[in-house]
Design a protein around this motif. Structure first.
Motif, PDB file in Angstrom:
ATOM      1  N   VAL A  10       5.622 -11.092  46.177  1.00  0.00           N
ATOM      2  CA  VAL A  10       5.858  -9.802  46.577  1.00  0.00           C
ATOM      3  C   VAL A  10       5.822  -8.693  45.432  1.00  0.00           C
ATOM      4  CG1 VAL A  10       6.878 -10.398  48.877  1.00  0.00           C
ATOM      5  CG2 VAL A  10       8.532 -10.042  46.660  1.00  0.00           C
ATOM      6  N   GLY A  11       6.153  -9.054  44.205  1.00  0.00           N
ATOM      7  CA  GLY A  11       6.205  -8.085  42.997  1.00  0.00           C
ATOM      8  C   GLY A  11       7.666  -7.795  42.708  1.00  0.00           C
ATOM      9  N   ARG A  12       7.890  -6.516  42.242  1.00  0.00           N
ATOM     10  CA  ARG A  12       9.081  -5.984  42.090  1.00  0.00           C
ATOM     11  C   ARG A  12       9.966  -6.087  43.111  1.00  0.00           C
ATOM     12  NH1 ARG A  12       8.757  -1.401  37.588  1.00  0.00           N
ATOM     13  NH2 ARG A  12       7.374  -0.319  39.427  1.00  0.00           N
ATOM     14  N   VAL A  13      11.429  -6.612  42.884  1.00  0.00           N
ATOM     15  CA  VAL A  13      12.123  -6.326  44.138  1.00  0.00           C
ATOM     16  C   VAL A  13      13.318  -5.666  43.408  1.00  0.00           C
ATOM     17  CG1 VAL A  13      14.035  -7.895  45.233  1.00  0.00           C
ATOM     18  CG2 VAL A  13      11.852  -8.886  44.740  1.00  0.00           C
ATOM     19  N   TYR A  14      13.920  -4.443  44.379  1.00  0.00           N
ATOM     20  CA  TYR A  14      14.870  -3.761  43.973  1.00  0.00           C
ATOM     21  C   TYR A  14      16.355  -4.117  44.758  1.00  0.00           C
ATOM     22  CZ  TYR A  14      11.170  -0.611  42.552  1.00  0.00           C
ATOM     23  OH  TYR A  14      10.198   0.147  41.730  1.00  0.00           O
ATOM     24  N   ALA A  15      17.124  -3.625  44.099  1.00  0.00           N
ATOM     25  CA  ALA A  15      18.499  -3.746  44.650  1.00  0.00           C
ATOM     26  C   ALA A  15      19.297  -2.266  44.640  1.00  0.00           C
ATOM     27  CB  ALA A  15      19.510  -4.623  43.965  1.00  0.00           C
ATOM     28  N   SER A  16      20.309  -2.093  45.606  1.00  0.00           N
ATOM     29  CA  SER A  16      21.097  -0.781  45.661  1.00  0.00           C
ATOM     30  C   SER A  16      22.260  -1.278  46.668  1.00  0.00           C
ATOM     31  CB  SER A  16      20.324   0.446  46.303  1.00  0.00           C
ATOM     32  OG  SER A  16      19.869   0.085  47.581  1.00  0.00           O
ATOM     33  N   THR A  17      23.411  -0.702  46.266  1.00  0.00           N
ATOM     34  CA  THR A  17      24.608  -0.673  47.267  1.00  0.00           C
ATOM     35  C   THR A  17      24.289   0.116  48.401  1.00  0.00           C
ATOM     36  OG1 THR A  17      25.450   1.047  45.961  1.00  0.00           O
ATOM     37  CG2 THR A  17      26.353  -1.187  45.678  1.00  0.00           C
ATOM     38  N   VAL A  18      25.076  -0.505  49.614  1.00  0.00           N
ATOM     39  CA  VAL A  18      24.966   0.116  50.930  1.00  0.00           C
ATOM     40  C   VAL A  18      26.161   0.602  51.333  1.00  0.00           C
ATOM     41  CG1 VAL A  18      23.074  -1.389  51.566  1.00  0.00           C
ATOM     42  CG2 VAL A  18      25.457  -2.106  51.847  1.00  0.00           C
ATOM     43  N   ASP A  19      25.983   1.948  52.470  1.00  0.00           N
ATOM     44  CA  ASP A  19      27.249   2.608  52.698  1.00  0.00           C
ATOM     45  C   ASP A  19      28.003   1.676  53.779  1.00  0.00           C
ATOM     46  OD1 ASP A  19      26.493   4.764  51.081  1.00  0.00           O
ATOM     47  OD2 ASP A  19      25.810   5.855  52.464  1.00  0.00           O
ATOM     48  N   THR A  20      27.344   1.085  54.555  1.00  0.00           N
ATOM     49  CA  THR A  20      27.804   0.182  55.623  1.00  0.00           C
ATOM     50  C   THR A  20      28.955  -0.997  55.110  1.00  0.00           C
ATOM     51  OG1 THR A  20      25.980  -1.093  55.853  1.00  0.00           O
ATOM     52  CG2 THR A  20      26.122   0.799  57.415  1.00  0.00           C
ATOM     53  N   LYS A  21      28.598  -1.207  53.839  1.00  0.00           N
ATOM     54  CA  LYS A  21      29.404  -2.391  53.251  1.00  0.00           C
ATOM     55  C   LYS A  21      29.962  -2.023  51.891  1.00  0.00           C
ATOM     56  CE  LYS A  21      27.735  -6.427  56.027  1.00  0.00           C
ATOM     57  NZ  LYS A  21      27.533  -7.618  55.694  1.00  0.00           N
ATOM     58  N   PRO A  22      30.870  -1.042  51.801  1.00  0.00           N
ATOM     59  CA  PRO A  22      31.151  -0.603  50.491  1.00  0.00           C
ATOM     60  C   PRO A  22      31.349  -1.580  49.048  1.00  0.00           C
ATOM     61  CG  PRO A  22      32.365   0.534  52.277  1.00  0.00           C
ATOM     62  CD  PRO A  22      31.638  -0.581  52.789  1.00  0.00           C
ATOM     63  N   SER A  71      37.573  -7.596  38.128  1.00  0.00           N
ATOM     64  CA  SER A  71      36.296  -8.175  39.236  1.00  0.00           C
ATOM     65  C   SER A  71      35.517  -6.991  39.615  1.00  0.00           C
ATOM     66  CB  SER A  71      36.770  -9.098  40.140  1.00  0.00           C
ATOM     67  OG  SER A  71      37.465 -10.174  39.422  1.00  0.00           O
ATOM     68  N   LEU A  72      34.306  -7.424  39.797  1.00  0.00           N
ATOM     69  CA  LEU A  72      33.541  -6.460  40.743  1.00  0.00           C
ATOM     70  C   LEU A  72      32.858  -7.111  41.863  1.00  0.00           C
ATOM     71  CD1 LEU A  72      31.011  -5.394  37.871  1.00  0.00           C
ATOM     72  CD2 LEU A  72      33.277  -4.419  38.172  1.00  0.00           C
ATOM     73  N   TYR A  73      33.217  -6.431  42.941  1.00  0.00           N
ATOM     74  CA  TYR A  73      32.642  -6.964  44.320  1.00  0.00           C
ATOM     75  C   TYR A  73      31.441  -6.202  44.956  1.00  0.00           C
ATOM     76  CZ  TYR A  73      37.328  -9.472  43.669  1.00  0.00           C
ATOM     77  OH  TYR A  73      37.988  -9.884  43.018  1.00  0.00           O
ATOM     78  N   MET A  74      30.190  -6.754  45.102  1.00  0.00           N
ATOM     79  CA  MET A  74      29.049  -5.915  45.521  1.00  0.00           C
ATOM     80  C   MET A  74      28.484  -6.454  46.922  1.00  0.00           C
ATOM     81  SD  MET A  74      27.157  -5.185  41.817  1.00  0.00           S
ATOM     82  CE  MET A  74      28.109  -5.126  40.314  1.00  0.00           C
ATOM     83  N   TYR A  75      28.035  -5.665  47.884  1.00  0.00           N
ATOM     84  CA  TYR A  75      27.095  -5.838  48.545  1.00  0.00           C
ATOM     85  C   TYR A  75      25.690  -4.939  48.351  1.00  0.00           C
ATOM     86  CZ  TYR A  75      30.994  -7.483  51.570  1.00  0.00           C
ATOM     87  OH  TYR A  75      31.830  -8.248  52.017  1.00  0.00           O
ATOM     88  N   LEU A  76      24.771  -6.032  47.995  1.00  0.00           N
ATOM     89  CA  LEU A  76      23.551  -5.313  47.592  1.00  0.00           C
ATOM     90  C   LEU A  76      22.344  -5.715  48.612  1.00  0.00           C
ATOM     91  CD1 LEU A  76      23.479  -6.465  43.838  1.00  0.00           C
ATOM     92  CD2 LEU A  76      24.188  -4.162  44.721  1.00  0.00           C
ATOM     93  N   ASP A  77      21.843  -4.564  48.859  1.00  0.00           N
ATOM     94  CA  ASP A  77      20.507  -4.614  49.583  1.00  0.00           C
ATOM     95  C   ASP A  77      19.225  -5.064  48.673  1.00  0.00           C
ATOM     96  OD1 ASP A  77      18.526  -4.635  51.716  1.00  0.00           O
ATOM     97  OD2 ASP A  77      18.366  -2.310  51.568  1.00  0.00           O
ATOM     98  N   MET A  78      18.785  -6.183  48.877  1.00  0.00           N
ATOM     99  CA  MET A  78      17.541  -6.808  47.983  1.00  0.00           C
ATOM    100  C   MET A  78      16.393  -6.314  49.038  1.00  0.00           C
ATOM    101  SD  MET A  78      19.588  -8.022  45.764  1.00  0.00           S
ATOM    102  CE  MET A  78      18.693  -8.824  44.708  1.00  0.00           C
ATOM    103  N   PHE A  79      15.335  -5.457  48.217  1.00  0.00           N
ATOM    104  CA  PHE A  79      14.250  -5.243  49.087  1.00  0.00           C
ATOM    105  C   PHE A  79      13.103  -4.821  48.208  1.00  0.00           C
ATOM    106  CE2 PHE A  79      16.632  -1.535  47.695  1.00  0.00           C
ATOM    107  CZ  PHE A  79      15.692  -0.392  47.447  1.00  0.00           C
ATOM    108  N   VAL A  80      11.848  -4.718  48.769  1.00  0.00           N
ATOM    109  CA  VAL A  80      10.609  -4.207  48.292  1.00  0.00           C
ATOM    110  C   VAL A  80      10.295  -3.090  48.918  1.00  0.00           C
ATOM    111  CG1 VAL A  80       8.192  -4.820  47.777  1.00  0.00           C
ATOM    112  CG2 VAL A  80      10.070  -6.724  47.574  1.00  0.00           C
ATOM    113  N   PRO A  81      10.234  -1.936  48.199  1.00  0.00           N
ATOM    114  CA  PRO A  81       9.852  -0.610  48.545  1.00  0.00           C
ATOM    115  C   PRO A  81       8.485  -0.703  49.413  1.00  0.00           C
ATOM    116  CG  PRO A  81      10.469  -0.213  46.680  1.00  0.00           C
ATOM    117  CD  PRO A  81      10.490  -1.650  46.796  1.00  0.00           C
TER     118      PRO A  81
END
Length: 304
Positions: free
Chosen positions: A228-240, A249-259
């Protein structure tokens, strides 16, 4: 023609609604005069700043042309925080000045006498004339003391143990990565998902509100997939996403997606700071480098 006949009527309804809305904004409280705590529950951050105080707000329903002073007492049998050890009640009364609707009761916490995670609280009671007490709200409030470990980005630099599933495995695995400071609010996690891309993490400034522990990951490339090519990530508002200075420690909810294609889903990740001795022990063990599973290690390299 029938459609036009209904237009003036609908316009009239619209104007009536607008006028009603305007009138509602001007409605003032016209009932009895009551005095109460502005809230029944407060979360009080306790920091190393010995001069910092916390204001418990007392409010009234009506202004007066003279100052009003009310007594405030600690309800000992409803408090497990000890006055003189965990906190100081800096005054036993509160004054609402003429022409104002609120006054404050300042409380000071004792940082060194509180352990992180302690469940400590105090209950205050407002001493008011019976005719100024509103039964609906009562006369008491609860103040919970929260010890806040000062934030420093340096606490998260060096070696991090990374707990992850996607895209490495179906189950959670762990391995080690390096991190470095870009500035006082931005951390760079080196080669988190791929040897070609770093992960940039930004911490929200918590100088004003020590209870603020959120972090964010702006949209960025984290790895490349042959299909699929390059995969992006970003945090989401629904799961801070957030950090813990105490646990480092860091606790992250990341949306992994292809634009413009779609998302793989939102996944949870954790990074925990560890000493160099732990990394050295892992490298000297019989496991793969950094204690990674072979499948995860191969995937990380093959995506580059």
């Amino acid at each position: 023609m029938k459609k036009n006949k209904f237009y003036p009527l609908s316009l009239l309804f619209f104007l009536c609604a607008a006028l009603t809305s305007c009138n509602e904004e001007k409605v003032l409280y016209g009932g009895n005069e009551y005095v109460m705590f502005a809230d029944t529950l407060y979360y009080m951050p306790v920091t190393p700043d010995a001069e910092k105080t916390f204001d418990v707000v007392v409010s009234t329903t009506k202004k007066d042309n003279k100052d009003r002073t009310y007594g405030v007492e600690l309800v000992v049998n409803k408090s497990n925080a000890i006055e003189g050890r965990h906190f100081e009640l800096l005054t036993n009364n509160v004054t609402i000045k003429a022409g104002e609707l609120t006054g404050v009761v300042p409380v000071k916490g004792h940082y060194d006498h509180i352990a992180y995670g302690d469940s400590l609280a105090l209950t205050l009671r407002l001493l008011t004339p019976k005719n100024e007490s509103w039964d609906m709200y009562g006369k008491e409030t609860n103040v919970s003391l929260i010890k806040c470990i000062p934030f420093s980005i340096d606490d998260f630099t060096g070696n991090l143990k990374f707990y992850a599933s996607f895209p490495f495995d179906q189950s959670v695995i762990s391995f080690y990565v390096k991190s470095e400071k870009l500035n006082d609010s931005t951390l760079i996690i080196k080669e988190a998902f791929s040897s070609k891309y770093d992960l940039k993490v930004r911490f929200k400034d918590n100088k004003v509100n020590p209870l603020e522990t959120s972090l964010s990951v702006a949209e960025q490339v984290v790895f490349a997939d042959a299909g699929v090519g390059r995969v992006y990530a970003s945090t989401v508002d629904t799961k801070p996403s957030f950090y813990s200075s105490h646990m480092r420690s860091l606790y992250m909810y990341l949306d992994m997606f292809v634009p413009e294609v779609g998302t793989f889903g939102v996944y949870q990740y954790m990074f925990k700071w560890v000493p160099q001795s732990e990394v050295d022990a892992a490298n000297n063990s019989t496991n793969t480098p950094f204690m990674m599973k072979n499948a995860a290690f191969d995937l990380k390299k093959s995506n580059d």
